[in-house]
Scaffold this active site. Structure first.
Site, PDB file in Angstrom:
ATOM      1  CG  ASP A  32      17.356 -39.459  57.113  1.00  0.00           C
ATOM      2  OD1 ASP A  32      17.709 -38.997  55.988  1.00  0.00           O
ATOM      3  OD2 ASP A  32      18.092 -40.305  57.628  1.00  0.00           O
ATOM      4  CB  THR A  89      13.631 -39.630  40.183  1.00  0.00           C
ATOM      5  OG1 THR A  89      13.682 -38.276  40.742  1.00  0.00           O
ATOM      6  CG2 THR A  89      12.860 -40.305  38.631  1.00  0.00           C
ATOM      7  CD  GLU A 132      13.440 -30.764  43.153  1.00  0.00           C
ATOM      8  OE1 GLU A 132      12.790 -30.836  43.650  1.00  0.00           O
ATOM      9  OE2 GLU A 132      14.548 -29.493  42.772  1.00  0.00           O
ATOM     10  NE  ARG A 187      20.510 -27.264  36.600  1.00  0.00           N
ATOM     11  CZ  ARG A 187      20.307 -26.038  36.029  1.00  0.00           C
ATOM     12  NH1 ARG A 187      21.803 -26.068  34.573  1.00  0.00           N
ATOM     13  NH2 ARG A 187      20.101 -25.110  36.710  1.00  0.00           N
ATOM     14  CD  GLU A 188      24.038 -34.496  42.577  1.00  0.00           C
ATOM     15  OE1 GLU A 188      25.363 -34.367  43.097  1.00  0.00           O
ATOM     16  OE2 GLU A 188      23.675 -35.664  43.084  1.00  0.00           O
ATOM     17  CG  ASN A 191      16.348 -36.288  34.493  1.00  0.00           C
ATOM     18  OD1 ASN A 191      16.419 -35.480  33.814  1.00  0.00           O
ATOM     19  ND2 ASN A 191      16.633 -37.226  36.058  1.00  0.00           N
ATOM     20  CB  CYS A 216      19.716 -38.035  38.257  1.00  0.00           C
ATOM     21  SG  CYS A 216      18.735 -36.955  39.381  1.00  0.00           S
ATOM     22  CE  LYS A 223      18.316 -42.356  40.406  1.00  0.00           C
ATOM     23  NZ  LYS A 223      16.889 -42.250  40.928  1.00  0.00           N
ATOM     24  CE  LYS A 250      26.457 -31.124  38.600  1.00  0.00           C
ATOM     25  NZ  LYS A 250      25.388 -30.268  37.702  1.00  0.00           N
TER      26      LYS A 250
HETATM   27  C1  UDX Z   1      20.430 -33.629  36.527  1.00  0.00           C
HETATM   28  C2  UDX Z   1      19.288 -33.480  35.777  1.00  0.00           C
HETATM   29  O1  UDX Z   1      19.849 -32.059  35.502  1.00  0.00           O
HETATM   30  C3  UDX Z   1      18.158 -32.331  36.733  1.00  0.00           C
HETATM   31  O2  UDX Z   1      16.979 -31.973  36.572  1.00  0.00           O
HETATM   32  C4  UDX Z   1      17.757 -34.306  37.870  1.00  0.00           C
HETATM   33  O3  UDX Z   1      16.828 -33.120  38.720  1.00  0.00           O
HETATM   34  C5  UDX Z   1      18.814 -34.997  37.999  1.00  0.00           C
HETATM   35  O4  UDX Z   1      19.989 -34.580  37.097  1.00  0.00           O
HETATM   36  P1  UDX Z   1      22.537 -33.985  37.640  1.00  0.00           P
HETATM   37  O5  UDX Z   1      22.656 -34.535  37.523  1.00  0.00           O
HETATM   38  O6  UDX Z   1      22.655 -32.763  38.881  1.00  0.00           O
HETATM   39  O7  UDX Z   1      21.274 -33.486  37.374  1.00  0.00           O
HETATM   40  O8  UDX Z   1      24.081 -32.587  37.014  1.00  0.00           O
HETATM   41  P2  UDX Z   1      23.640 -32.108  35.392  1.00  0.00           P
HETATM   42  O9  UDX Z   1      24.176 -30.924  35.144  1.00  0.00           O
HETATM   43  O10 UDX Z   1      22.228 -32.554  34.775  1.00  0.00           O
HETATM   44  O11 UDX Z   1      24.998 -33.286  34.869  1.00  0.00           O
HETATM   45  C6  UDX Z   1      25.026 -34.357  34.131  1.00  0.00           C
HETATM   46  C7  UDX Z   1      25.831 -35.197  33.132  1.00  0.00           C
HETATM   47  O12 UDX Z   1      25.507 -34.615  32.597  1.00  0.00           O
HETATM   48  C8  UDX Z   1      26.944 -34.865  34.586  1.00  0.00           C
HETATM   49  O13 UDX Z   1      27.539 -36.396  34.457  1.00  0.00           O
HETATM   50  C9  UDX Z   1      27.793 -33.401  32.950  1.00  0.00           C
HETATM   51  O14 UDX Z   1      29.293 -33.505  33.608  1.00  0.00           O
HETATM   52  C10 UDX Z   1      27.711 -34.260  31.967  1.00  0.00           C
HETATM   53  N1  UDX Z   1      26.502 -33.185  31.296  1.00  0.00           N
HETATM   54  C11 UDX Z   1      25.970 -32.164  30.791  1.00  0.00           C
HETATM   55  C12 UDX Z   1      28.429 -33.283  30.024  1.00  0.00           C
HETATM   56  O15 UDX Z   1      28.301 -33.552  30.053  1.00  0.00           O
HETATM   57  N2  UDX Z   1      27.221 -32.711  28.774  1.00  0.00           N
HETATM   58  C13 UDX Z   1      26.242 -31.758  29.400  1.00  0.00           C
HETATM   59  O16 UDX Z   1      25.893 -31.080  27.876  1.00  0.00           O
HETATM   60  C14 UDX Z   1      25.676 -31.635  30.422  1.00  0.00           C
END
Ligand code: UDX
Length: 428
Positions: A35, A122, A149, A152-153, A206, A258, A261, A318
């Site tokens: 890094d 990405t 990748e 999910r966080e 996504n 993600c 963006k 989340k």
């Molecule tokens: C996401 C993708 O799931 C993952 O595959 C990619 O690599 C990165 O982006 P992440 O952003 O970590 O992952 O979170 P995720 O659990 O997918 O939730 C994204 C957002 O959607 C959150 O704000 C969550 O609250 C919201 N969400 C998710 C909803 O509002 N409703 C749902 O049913 C699911």
């Protein structure tokens, strides 16, 4: 060189980089993490983990002897031939992805035909071609693999260990085979394809998931007009195997590093190549409006918000993360302050980040303290401790009685039993 446990390099130690490093270290690979941020490297070397991700600290600790952190690319180049690129690609003002960190990596590469760049960040479709062109212009015959990748966080390590699929886009050379071999122990379905198709899989996935969320949010809004319960509707829809139950949770919009963006990048990419991606525009607009609808709900019950006290429970985009990127709480707090409300907030993990981003908001340090004297509270992030909250005690702390459940995560009966008024999203 044995491909099964071959050493790898990870360039960039953000979420994706650290999880990739931890995941491969757990599989037995030696991982050389590089890094440019010397302070971060120092912290990681000292055993500190700069991000909150469940289980990550434990894996980094237990695999310590296989993990190395450095600011020097040279060490990594000497020992690894696969260089996983995990640098940030944030959106620019135009909504395109900012690829400057990727270009910095390209510029730092040696003229080698025994190394490969494996793109985890990405990036928009076409980046692989552009990187290969840049490498060629610089006289650097490195191989290139796209390996998007999907983690999910909050469940990143689980997602690494049990991916739905592994996507490898390459030019049919040694590097693609080596990446496939690295992932083999995970036993996941493999999509081996060309570079640009692999790049497109990531953005399209996504975009589709975001579309599902905006779709169910619009259904929830219609449910509010018709008296239907969106949770029953989503359950009925999700049992259709063609629809599936995932990502049908209505709420106050999606955030994170993600979805916002990536859909913006896809929209810009389509626009730049002359295609107007209509559906995606609507997905983005619905998501923006969804965050603001909460304000209308508050006004419906409280009237003018000037001088009203509103508590935000949860701030991260989340649960199980400290990530505040594109969090709905940011828009909501700013809107409420602009309406003249007094805003207090609590988040069990994201508060340190949130404080800097939310001037004018009070952070009294606990959920109950934040609820003290509130006219209304809004569940913004469905952390377990909020869903388990004792609403009798909460009601005593509040001066008003409105609870807006922005994630439909609370038990309406428990909230009402505390003498409070429950208002969910798309529920009667
Ligand atoms: C996401 C993708 O799931 C993952 O595959 C990619 O690599 C990165 O982006 P992440 O952003 O970590 O992952 O979170 P995720 O659990 O997918 O939730 C994204 C957002 O959607 C959150 O704000 C969550 O609250 C919201 N969400 C998710 C909803 O509002 N409703 C749902 O049913 C699911």
């Amino acid at each position: 060189m044995s491909t099964e446990r071959e050493p790898i390099a990870v360039i960039g130690t953000g979420y994706v980089g650290l999880v990739t490093a931890a995941g491969f270290a757990e599989l037995g690979n030696e991982v050389l993490c590089v890094d440019v941020d010397a302070a971060k490297v120092e912290r990681l070397t000292a055993g500190e983990v700069p991000i909150y991700e469940p289980g990550l600290a434990e894996v980094l600790e237990s695999c310590r002897e296989r993990l190395h952190f450095s600011t020097q690319l040279a060490d990594a180049l000497e020992r690894a031939r696969l260089l996983f690129v995990c640098v940030g690609t944030p959106p620019t003002h135009s909504g395109d992805a900012d690829l400057s960190a990727v270009h910095d990596v390209v510029a730092s590469m040696p003229a080698s035909d025994t190394h490969a760049l494996v793109m985890k960040s990405t990036v928009p479709p076409g980046t692989g071609t552009a990187v290969k062109r840049a490498l060629a212009q610089q006289g650097k015959p490195l191989a290139y693999v796209s390996c998007p990748e999907f983690l999910r966080e909050g469940s990143a390590l689980k997602d690494f260990r049990h991916p739905d699929r592994v996507v490898v886009g390459d030019e049919g050379d040694w590097a693609g085979d080596a990446v496939v071999a690295l992932y083999e122990p995970l036993g996941a379905p493999l999509v081996r394809t060309d570079v640009v198709s692999a790049e497109m899989v990531k953005l399209a996935t996504n975009a589709f998931l975001s579309t599902k969320i905006s779709f169910i949010n619009e259904i929830a809004n219609v449910c509010e007009e018709t008296g239907a319960d969106v949770l029953e509707v989503a359950r009925g829809m999700g049992l259709d195997s063609r629809v599936g139950p995932a990502f049908l949770r209505p709420g106050i919009g999606f955030g994170g590093s993600c979805f916002p963006k990536d859909i913006s990048a896809l929209k810009q990419l389509a626009g730049n190549s002359g295609y107007h991606f209509q559906l995606l525009n609507a997905v983005i607009e619905v998501n923006d409006l969804q965050k603001r609808r909460v304000v209308s709900k508050l006004v419906k019950h409280l009237g003018d918000l000037v001088g009203k006290r509103v508590t935000l429970l949860g701030l991260a985009f989340k649960p199980d993360t400290d990530d505040m990127r594109e969090a709905s709480s940011l828009v909501l707090a700013a809107r409420l302050l602009a309406e003249g409300a007094h805003v207090s907030a609590y988040d069990p993990v994201a508060e340190a980040h949130a404080r800097e981003l939310m001037p004018g908001v009070d952070f009294p340090g606990s959920a109950l303290a934040a609820l003290e004297g509130a006219d209304a509270c809004v569940l913004v992030t469905e952390w377990a401790q909020f869903t388990e909250l004792d609403w009798q005690t909460a009601a005593q702390a509040m001066r008003g009685e409105l609870v807006v459940d922005g994630r439909n995560a609370l038990d309406p009966a428990a909230v009402r039993a505390g003498g409070l008024t429950y208002e969910g999203i798309g529920r009667p």
